[in-house]
Design a protein around this motif. Structure first.
Motif, PDB file in Angstrom:
ATOM      1  N   GLN B   6       0.912  -1.069   0.139  1.00 14.87           N
ATOM      2  CA  GLN B   6      -0.021   0.112  -0.045  1.00 14.87           C
ATOM      3  C   GLN B   6       0.951   1.343  -0.069  1.00 14.87           C
ATOM      4  O   GLN B   6       1.847   1.531   0.808  1.00 14.87           O
ATOM      5  N   LEU B  20      -7.987   8.394  -3.287  1.00 13.47           N
ATOM      6  CA  LEU B  20      -7.306   7.480  -4.007  1.00 13.47           C
ATOM      7  C   LEU B  20      -6.335   6.865  -3.015  1.00 13.47           C
ATOM      8  O   LEU B  20      -5.345   7.641  -2.572  1.00 13.47           O
ATOM      9  N   ARG B  22      -3.931   3.798  -2.864  1.00 11.89           N
ATOM     10  CA  ARG B  22      -3.147   2.803  -3.766  1.00 11.89           C
ATOM     11  C   ARG B  22      -2.838   1.395  -3.325  1.00 11.89           C
ATOM     12  O   ARG B  22      -2.491   1.124  -2.014  1.00 11.89           O
ATOM     13  N   CYS B  23      -2.941   0.139  -3.961  1.00  8.37           N
ATOM     14  CA  CYS B  23      -2.789  -1.097  -3.702  1.00  8.37           C
ATOM     15  C   CYS B  23      -2.099  -1.671  -4.762  1.00  8.37           C
ATOM     16  O   CYS B  23      -2.764  -1.735  -5.827  1.00  8.37           O
ATOM     17  N   ASN B  24      -0.777  -2.398  -4.576  1.00  9.02           N
ATOM     18  CA  ASN B  24      -0.319  -3.217  -5.641  1.00  9.02           C
ATOM     19  C   ASN B  24      -0.020  -4.678  -4.894  1.00  9.02           C
ATOM     20  O   ASN B  24       0.451  -4.721  -3.954  1.00  9.02           O
ATOM     21  N   SER B  73      -2.675  -4.132  -9.805  1.00 12.61           N
ATOM     22  CA  SER B  73      -3.040  -2.932  -8.954  1.00 12.61           C
ATOM     23  C   SER B  73      -4.659  -3.376  -8.467  1.00 12.61           C
ATOM     24  O   SER B  73      -5.194  -4.040  -9.404  1.00 12.61           O
ATOM     25  N   HIS B  75      -6.475  -0.538  -6.892  1.00 16.69           N
ATOM     26  CA  HIS B  75      -6.762   0.899  -6.013  1.00 16.69           C
ATOM     27  C   HIS B  75      -8.083   1.087  -5.779  1.00 16.69           C
ATOM     28  O   HIS B  75      -9.051   0.839  -6.585  1.00 16.69           O
ATOM     29  N   THR B  77     -11.065   4.034  -4.673  1.00 20.17           N
ATOM     30  CA  THR B  77     -11.302   5.428  -4.998  1.00 20.17           C
ATOM     31  C   THR B  77     -12.848   5.577  -4.529  1.00 20.17           C
ATOM     32  O   THR B  77     -13.535   4.872  -4.165  1.00 20.17           O
TER      33      THR B  77
END
Lengths: 116, 112
Positions: B6, B20, B22-24, B73, B75, B77
């Motif tokens: 994250q 937003l 983020r997560c990968n 990813s 993500h 939002t």
């Protein structure tokens, strides 16, 4: 950050028996939670383990089936009683550690339970 | 082995602004992906999850996430932040049979 030791990591049990899962934390934490994660599913909160008092159970979970102990601020156990194959799942311990004005959630590595 | 990253341990947005988070992830098999929210003094609450099918997933409280395999990813939002969205958000991945692997969490602050 809190380090959680959860045991056992996995077990295969016979129908009708009980299994106790232990969760040991390397620091004192205010809140401890027990979750169940069924295969491919999200987490379901079973209960909040309260130090010095009875656990608070979520809807659908009862103390007779999932007795919980929390004798101090670093340790808790969850027992899965009178097991059936439907109890096959992953059980996770989680703790909230407070720092300053904030708090952080940490997870144990989980216990994979298979009931035959 | 699976892992989740994250980006940003703390995100701050103004009320009404886009959120937003983020997560990968990394996974050797098609993943199941989850976003959870934790409010103070409470356990985790599931926001949304992706298993199969449509890659844009809608969850509770106006949140949504898009699974992008090419970018690994997922993500999270929300078009317009609300004060009540202030919480800790966790991304998690599973390969269906193993315990969820969680990211370290992102704390969302909403400024009036």
């Amino acid at each position: 950050s809190a380090v959680i030791s959860q045991k056992p990591s996995r077990d295969i049990c016979q129908r009708g028996t009980s299994l106790t899962i232990q969760c040991q934390v390397d620091s004192q934490v205010t809140m401890m939670f027990w979750y169940r994660q069924q295969p491919g599913q999200s987490l379901t909160l079973i209960a909040t383990a309260n130090q010095g008092s009875e656990a608070t159970y979520e809807s659908g979970f009862v103390i007779d089936k999932f007795p919980i102990s929390r004798p101090n601020l670093t340790f808790s156990t969850l027992t899965v009683s009178n097991m059936s194959p439907e109890d096959s799942s992953i059980y996770l311990c989680s703790v909230v550690e407070r720092y300053g004005l904030g708090e952080k959630l940490f997870f144990g590595s989980g216990t994979q339970l298979s009931v035959l | 082995a699976q892992s989740v990253t994250q980006l940003g341990s703390h995100v701050s947005v103004s009320e009404g602004a886009l959120v937003l988070l983020r997560c990968n992830y990394s996974s050797s098999v098609p993943p199941y992906l989850f976003w959870y929210v934790q409010y103070p003094n409470q356990g985790l609450q599931l926001l949304l999850k992706y298993t199969t099918g449509a890659t844009l997933v809608k969850g509770i409280n106006g949140f949504e996430a898009e699974f992008k395999k090419s970018e690994t990813s997922f993500h999270l939002t929300k078009p317009s932040a609300h004060m009540s969205d202030a919480a800790e958000y966790f991304c998690a991945v599973s390969d269906r049979s193993t315990p969820l692997v969680f990211g370290k969490g992102t704390r969302l602050s909403v400024i009036a």
